[in-house]
Design an enzyme around this catalytic site. Structure first.
Site, PDB file in Angstrom:
ATOM      1  N   HIS A  29      49.706  31.781  81.020  1.00  0.00           N
ATOM      2  CA  HIS A  29      49.241  33.024  81.648  1.00  0.00           C
ATOM      3  C   HIS A  29      48.658  32.695  83.019  1.00  0.00           C
ATOM      4  O   HIS A  29      48.054  31.639  83.215  1.00  0.00           O
ATOM      5  CB  HIS A  29      48.184  33.687  80.760  1.00  0.00           C
ATOM      6  CG  HIS A  29      47.855  35.076  81.181  1.00  0.00           C
ATOM      7  ND1 HIS A  29      47.027  35.351  82.246  1.00  0.00           N
ATOM      8  CD2 HIS A  29      48.260  36.276  80.696  1.00  0.00           C
ATOM      9  CE1 HIS A  29      46.931  36.662  82.395  1.00  0.00           C
ATOM     10  NE2 HIS A  29      47.672  37.252  81.467  1.00  0.00           N
ATOM     11  N   GLU A  73      54.829  38.534  84.947  1.00  0.00           N
ATOM     12  CA  GLU A  73      53.519  39.084  85.308  1.00  0.00           C
ATOM     13  C   GLU A  73      53.160  38.650  86.715  1.00  0.00           C
ATOM     14  O   GLU A  73      52.934  37.470  86.947  1.00  0.00           O
ATOM     15  CB  GLU A  73      52.446  38.550  84.370  1.00  0.00           C
ATOM     16  CG  GLU A  73      52.662  38.914  82.928  1.00  0.00           C
ATOM     17  CD  GLU A  73      51.335  39.038  82.211  1.00  0.00           C
ATOM     18  OE1 GLU A  73      51.118  40.082  81.607  1.00  0.00           O
ATOM     19  OE2 GLU A  73      50.529  38.105  82.283  1.00  0.00           O
TER      20      GLU A  73
END
Ligand code: PGA
Length: 235
Positions: free
Chosen positions: A105, A162
């Protein structure tokens, strides 16, 4: 089937986890969310709350319209069992109800300085423990990340696109950009699914689900009632 993955990040106390489940289930009843749905729900709580969340969900097993929810972790160690204080080896999750592990992430990259190679090692560890990695990539570094992950692992991953600036900003990436990057990811990675994440909420979830295999949701998953409405709009 579409994935809707809730990433709770470093939020919630144990009582708040139980409260979230109660409110979500109540809202699911009121909104008549379908049990057999085209949307697979997954929650990634803070690691210490996995068992608690699992038990809290299990108490609703008899609820007529209980949506089925799977669990994910937000990270795993790039190392196997061994002397790595503070790290959670993927193998230690064996036998627990964990289907997925988010790896790489952008917050892990920014605050914990993770490298492509570490992320590739996490993918390896997760897969060998029978856990499906959800690899987060930004369009700036897709190629480097793909190169670090061995060919035979790529198709076993879910990939989430993302963009760093879209996360938590309320400013989701334009759909035409998302469509183009998803196409690029499918070509380079051939993953089992490609998701979009970054400021997904009830107003845009249907659009992002249409152009992807699902979404990764942070802020809008923290409130149970808001999350139930997201689930409703994703159907
Ligand atoms: P956000 O977070 O929904 O709050 O933008 C998404 C994520 O970081 O996965």
């Amino acid at each position: 089937m579409k994935h809707l993955i809730a990433n709770w990040k470093s939020h919630k106390t144990a009582p708040q986890v139980t409260q979230w489940v109660e409110s979500f289930m109540q809202e699911a009843r009121e909104l008549l969310l379908p049990v057999e749905s085209e949307v697979q729900l997954t929650i990634a709580p803070a690691m210490p709350h996995l068992s608690l969340l699992h038990s809290a969900l299990a108490t609703h097993v008899d609820q007529a319209n209980k949506p089925h929810i799977q669990l994910a972790v937000q990270d795993v160690s790039p190392y196997p069992f061994g002397s790595y204080t503070g790290a959670v080896a993927a193998d230690s999750l064996k036998g627990m109800p964990v289907q997925y592990a988010i790896v790489g992430h952008s917050e892990r990259r920014e605050y914990f300085h993770e490298t492509y190679q570490e992320i590739a090692n996490k993918v390896d560890q997760a897969l060998s423990a029978g856990i499906i990695p959800i690899v987060c990539v930004d369009d700036e570094y897709i190629s480097e990340q793909v190169a670090a992950i061995p060919d035979e692992h790529r198709k076993k991953c879910i990939v989430a696109f993302e963009e760093r600036n879209a996360i938590g900003s309320g400013d989701a990436v334009d759909t035409d950009v998302v469509e183009a990057v998803i196409e690029q990811i499918r070509e380079q990675f051939s993953p089992r699914a490609v998701l979009y994440g970054g400021s997904v909420d009830a107003s845009n979830i249907a659009t992002y689900c249409e152009i992807s295999d699902g979404v990764l949701v942070g802020s809008a998953s923290l409130d149970a009632k808001q999350f139930a409405r997201l689930v409703q709009r994703a159907q």
